[in-house]
Design an enzyme around this catalytic site. Sequence first.
Site, PDB file in Angstrom:
ATOM      1  N   LYS A 183      23.302  -5.151 -20.624  1.00 29.85           N
ATOM      2  CA  LYS A 183      23.765  -4.075 -21.507  1.00 29.85           C
ATOM      3  C   LYS A 183      23.732  -2.805 -20.658  1.00 29.85           C
ATOM      4  O   LYS A 183      22.662  -2.302 -20.313  1.00 29.85           O
ATOM      5  CB  LYS A 183      22.835  -3.968 -22.719  1.00 29.85           C
ATOM      6  CG  LYS A 183      22.815  -2.625 -23.440  1.00 29.85           C
ATOM      7  CD  LYS A 183      24.129  -2.280 -24.111  1.00 29.85           C
ATOM      8  CE  LYS A 183      24.017  -0.952 -24.849  1.00 29.85           C
ATOM      9  NZ  LYS A 183      23.910   0.229 -23.979  1.00 29.85           N
ATOM     10  N   GLY A 240      12.858   1.391 -21.532  1.00 26.19           N
ATOM     11  CA  GLY A 240      13.385   2.548 -22.256  1.00 26.19           C
ATOM     12  C   GLY A 240      12.380   3.054 -23.261  1.00 26.19           C
ATOM     13  O   GLY A 240      11.162   2.984 -23.043  1.00 26.19           O
ATOM     14  N   ARG A 242      10.220   3.662 -26.817  1.00 27.65           N
ATOM     15  CA  ARG A 242       9.442   2.806 -27.720  1.00 27.65           C
ATOM     16  C   ARG A 242      10.299   2.420 -28.929  1.00 27.65           C
ATOM     17  O   ARG A 242      10.270   1.272 -29.371  1.00 27.65           O
ATOM     18  CB  ARG A 242       8.192   3.572 -28.149  1.00 27.65           C
ATOM     19  CG  ARG A 242       7.268   2.770 -29.015  1.00 27.65           C
ATOM     20  CD  ARG A 242       5.928   3.450 -29.101  1.00 27.65           C
ATOM     21  NE  ARG A 242       5.055   2.782 -30.036  1.00 27.65           N
ATOM     22  CZ  ARG A 242       3.816   3.154 -30.274  1.00 27.65           C
ATOM     23  NH1 ARG A 242       3.305   4.180 -29.636  1.00 27.65           N
ATOM     24  NH2 ARG A 242       3.064   2.507 -31.133  1.00 27.65           N
ATOM     25  N   GLY A 244      13.549   2.116 -29.104  1.00 27.23           N
ATOM     26  CA  GLY A 244      14.544   1.125 -28.696  1.00 27.23           C
ATOM     27  C   GLY A 244      13.904  -0.238 -28.508  1.00 27.23           C
ATOM     28  O   GLY A 244      14.390  -1.254 -29.019  1.00 27.23           O
ATOM     29  N   GLY A 245      12.800  -0.281 -27.790  1.00 25.73           N
ATOM     30  CA  GLY A 245      12.107  -1.553 -27.523  1.00 25.73           C
ATOM     31  C   GLY A 245      11.663  -2.214 -28.818  1.00 25.73           C
ATOM     32  O   GLY A 245      11.859  -3.422 -29.014  1.00 25.73           O
ATOM     33  N   GLU A 264       9.394  -2.594 -21.577  1.00 23.46           N
ATOM     34  CA  GLU A 264       8.512  -1.596 -20.985  1.00 23.46           C
ATOM     35  C   GLU A 264       8.869  -0.300 -21.666  1.00 23.46           C
ATOM     36  O   GLU A 264      10.008   0.148 -21.589  1.00 23.46           O
ATOM     37  CB  GLU A 264       8.807  -1.554 -19.486  1.00 23.46           C
ATOM     38  CG  GLU A 264       7.715  -0.908 -18.710  1.00 23.46           C
ATOM     39  CD  GLU A 264       8.295  -0.217 -17.508  1.00 23.46           C
ATOM     40  OE1 GLU A 264       9.032  -0.852 -16.752  1.00 23.46           O
ATOM     41  OE2 GLU A 264       8.011   0.975 -17.366  1.00 23.46           O
ATOM     42  N   CYS A 301       8.060   6.588 -15.756  1.00 22.86           N
ATOM     43  CA  CYS A 301       7.231   5.939 -16.768  1.00 22.86           C
ATOM     44  C   CYS A 301       5.756   6.050 -16.407  1.00 22.86           C
ATOM     45  O   CYS A 301       4.895   5.903 -17.254  1.00 22.86           O
ATOM     46  CB  CYS A 301       7.653   4.487 -16.918  1.00 22.86           C
ATOM     47  SG  CYS A 301       8.083   3.728 -15.368  1.00 22.86           S
TER      48      CYS A 301
HETATM   49  P1  NAP Z   1      16.542   4.265 -24.730  1.00 18.01           P
HETATM   50  O1  NAP Z   1      17.135   5.304 -25.582  1.00 18.01           O
HETATM   51  O2  NAP Z   1      15.522   3.402 -25.366  1.00 18.01           O
HETATM   52  O3  NAP Z   1      17.747   3.373 -24.175  1.00 18.01           O
HETATM   53  C1  NAP Z   1      17.533   2.235 -23.335  1.00 18.01           C
HETATM   54  C2  NAP Z   1      18.629   1.205 -23.603  1.00 18.01           C
HETATM   55  O4  NAP Z   1      18.412   0.584 -24.859  1.00 18.01           O
HETATM   56  C3  NAP Z   1      20.035   1.776 -23.662  1.00 18.01           C
HETATM   57  O5  NAP Z   1      20.923   0.800 -23.177  1.00 18.01           O
HETATM   58  C4  NAP Z   1      20.253   1.992 -25.139  1.00 18.01           C
HETATM   59  O6  NAP Z   1      21.611   1.970 -25.504  1.00 18.01           O
HETATM   60  C5  NAP Z   1      19.523   0.813 -25.732  1.00 18.01           C
HETATM   61  N1  NAP Z   1      18.938   1.078 -27.050  1.00 18.01           N
HETATM   62  C6  NAP Z   1      18.071   2.072 -27.373  1.00 18.01           C
HETATM   63  N2  NAP Z   1      17.721   1.971 -28.661  1.00 18.01           N
HETATM   64  C7  NAP Z   1      18.345   0.889 -29.148  1.00 18.01           C
HETATM   65  C8  NAP Z   1      18.378   0.276 -30.440  1.00 18.01           C
HETATM   66  N3  NAP Z   1      17.695   0.771 -31.465  1.00 18.01           N
HETATM   67  N4  NAP Z   1      19.150  -0.830 -30.590  1.00 18.01           N
HETATM   68  C9  NAP Z   1      19.868  -1.325 -29.548  1.00 18.01           C
HETATM   69  N5  NAP Z   1      19.881  -0.779 -28.330  1.00 18.01           N
HETATM   70  C10 NAP Z   1      19.136   0.310 -28.125  1.00 18.01           C
HETATM   71  O7  NAP Z   1      15.887   4.825 -23.431  1.00 18.01           O
HETATM   72  P2  NAP Z   1      16.422   5.904 -22.376  1.00 18.01           P
HETATM   73  O8  NAP Z   1      17.648   6.579 -22.828  1.00 18.01           O
HETATM   74  O9  NAP Z   1      16.495   5.232 -21.057  1.00 18.01           O
HETATM   75  O10 NAP Z   1      15.234   6.905 -22.301  1.00 18.01           O
HETATM   76  C11 NAP Z   1      14.785   7.540 -23.445  1.00 18.01           C
HETATM   77  C12 NAP Z   1      13.276   7.430 -23.542  1.00 18.01           C
HETATM   78  O11 NAP Z   1      12.797   6.184 -23.018  1.00 18.01           O
HETATM   79  C13 NAP Z   1      12.555   8.456 -22.745  1.00 18.01           C
HETATM   80  O12 NAP Z   1      12.456   9.647 -23.477  1.00 18.01           O
HETATM   81  C14 NAP Z   1      11.230   7.778 -22.488  1.00 18.01           C
HETATM   82  O13 NAP Z   1      10.361   8.015 -23.557  1.00 18.01           O
HETATM   83  C15 NAP Z   1      11.519   6.346 -22.447  1.00 18.01           C
HETATM   84  N6  NAP Z   1      11.549   5.736 -21.108  1.00 18.01           N
HETATM   85  C16 NAP Z   1      10.495   4.993 -20.740  1.00 18.01           C
HETATM   86  C17 NAP Z   1      10.506   4.353 -19.534  1.00 18.01           C
HETATM   87  C18 NAP Z   1       9.377   3.470 -19.121  1.00 18.01           C
HETATM   88  O14 NAP Z   1       9.483   2.861 -18.098  1.00 18.01           O
HETATM   89  N7  NAP Z   1       8.317   3.348 -19.881  1.00 18.01           N
HETATM   90  C19 NAP Z   1      11.588   4.474 -18.674  1.00 18.01           C
HETATM   91  C20 NAP Z   1      12.690   5.235 -19.095  1.00 18.01           C
HETATM   92  C21 NAP Z   1      12.650   5.836 -20.328  1.00 18.01           C
HETATM   93  P3  NAP Z   1      22.590   3.221 -25.209  1.00 18.01           P
HETATM   94  O15 NAP Z   1      22.894   3.182 -23.753  1.00 18.01           O
HETATM   95  O16 NAP Z   1      23.783   2.913 -26.036  1.00 18.01           O
HETATM   96  O17 NAP Z   1      21.849   4.433 -25.643  1.00 18.01           O
END
Ligand code: NAP
Length: 524
Positions: A183, A240, A242, A244-245, A264, A301
Amino acid sequence: MTLTGDLFIAGERRSSEQRFRAYDPSKGAEIDDVAFAGASDQDVEDACAAAADAFIPYSTRPLEERAKFLEAIADEIEALGDELVERACRESGLPPARIAGERGRTAGQLRLFAKEVRDGGWLKLRIDHADPARTPPKPDLRLRTVPVGPVAVFGASNFPLAFSTAGGDTASALAAGCPVVMKGHSAHPGTAELIAIAIGRAVEKTGMPKGVFSLVNGMGRHVGQGLVANPHIQAVGFTGSRGGGEALMKIAAARPRPIPVYAEMSAINPVILMPEALKARGDSLAKAYVASMAMGAGQFCTNPGLVLAIDGPELDAFVKLAGETLTGQAAQVMLTAGIHEAFESGKAKLAASPFVTTVAEGAEPAGPTQGRAALFSVSGKDFLADPVHLHEVFGVSSVLVRCADMDELVGVLSKLEGQLTATLQVDQDDYQDAKRLIPVLEQTVGRIIANGWPTGVDVTHAMVHGGPYPATSDGRTTSVGTLAIERFLRPVSYQDMPADLLPDVLHEGAQAGVLARIDGAWAK
Ligand code: NAP
């Protein structure tokens, strides 16, 4: 190379009516050179079905061919040259040196997994020979691991190369023998397309089945959710937020046949300044702390989002110098408008807490998605009174917790949620107290660091980039390092199987050079 924005489904480029554009965070504007196709339900189904068709042909190829495929992906990524670096910089706002380094890490990671494939230790070979004379007779039992099937991978925005399209999750799934349906992250679709092209070339060159890799994009949640719900998918790798995960974990658990999600998610990565270390080198610790916090606009992260220490004049001096150092910190471009917004709102919530003092702020932003650094402090007693202090603020932000004594510090630590890392700044005279902390940290984190900083995750055999919930959804494993392969494998036992029907690696005497447990004894 001209980007088309088309989907990449089992080697076929596919267009779509729905289109979206990439975003340049440093300009705060869309990149208008190409519009990227959003996948339909049929596209997702086709990618997953092609992965399922490719599964047995791919996973049963000799391990040497699988290893060569991984190496070919690394070669093809490097052959993309500067275009890859330029595109990734434009879509992420990260500087060229950082992206070039990440490209090296991505290629190195693929080559490390190629070596791992050849090593074969992950097959976990075990043979217990039969003993017909035993009562009851003991059967012949032989075990090896097998890949789980097609894997859906969700890449991270903060590592557009090393944790994305051909990043750690993809490399470990392919190494295990699992086709990947990626994805694509909407924050870097052009970067993802370039990498998909490189993977496609490696598929062609090594003669792998085309369904071994597909890339589906799509704004909104529909594509990712459909992917996790698809019955062909057998496991999920995610990096990504929390939210989303957790959303994907719910979908995976609600399937008629639930599947594991290796997500993660979020962490605040406590750093503990032990009293003697603080006394001996408070100044250098203060500067190194701010440098670690500010790296990559704080979008790691493993960012040190929490510092714990015992109150006193040494801590006062540390806080003063850390605050002064942070004040001079320039605002940095953040990855996406959404991440910038979440950062601003996270800081505002902290600042609004009645228990929190704002120690210092960095320089004012000079651009649309630039994040202003911030440092907060709170007492150990008050820390646990408001859950706002426990939440990750993704960006250059950190909270200092001033504890009354070591008991209070241990109390705060034991109340933390699961974390990726904990760091001890520790001198020899602190060892007595440190020994008390380590068992608490072992229950809370995946990696314990002494006298370093949590940012920087080496890709090696002994690395754990994981940790109890909510750092990850499954703290028994890692998403970085060769152990990550185990997420996409499961053991199968063969009982009294005729030699002609056994996998080659379980034939008598065929284990030479591979770690195996034969009748209970380890051998190589
Ligand atoms: P994200 O918003 O969770 O997106 C990651 C992926 O998952 C993207 O492909 C997104 O799609 C998809 N996604 C997110 N929510 C979803 C849902 N409810 N249903 C289906 N797919 C979903 O993460 P991000 O944009 O990379 O970063 C945002 C936050 O993630 C940061 O503010 C941070 O808190 C956290 N983060 C944590 C780590 C870590 O390693 N712990 C690393 C990076 C980020 P789209 O592309 O369509 O949005």
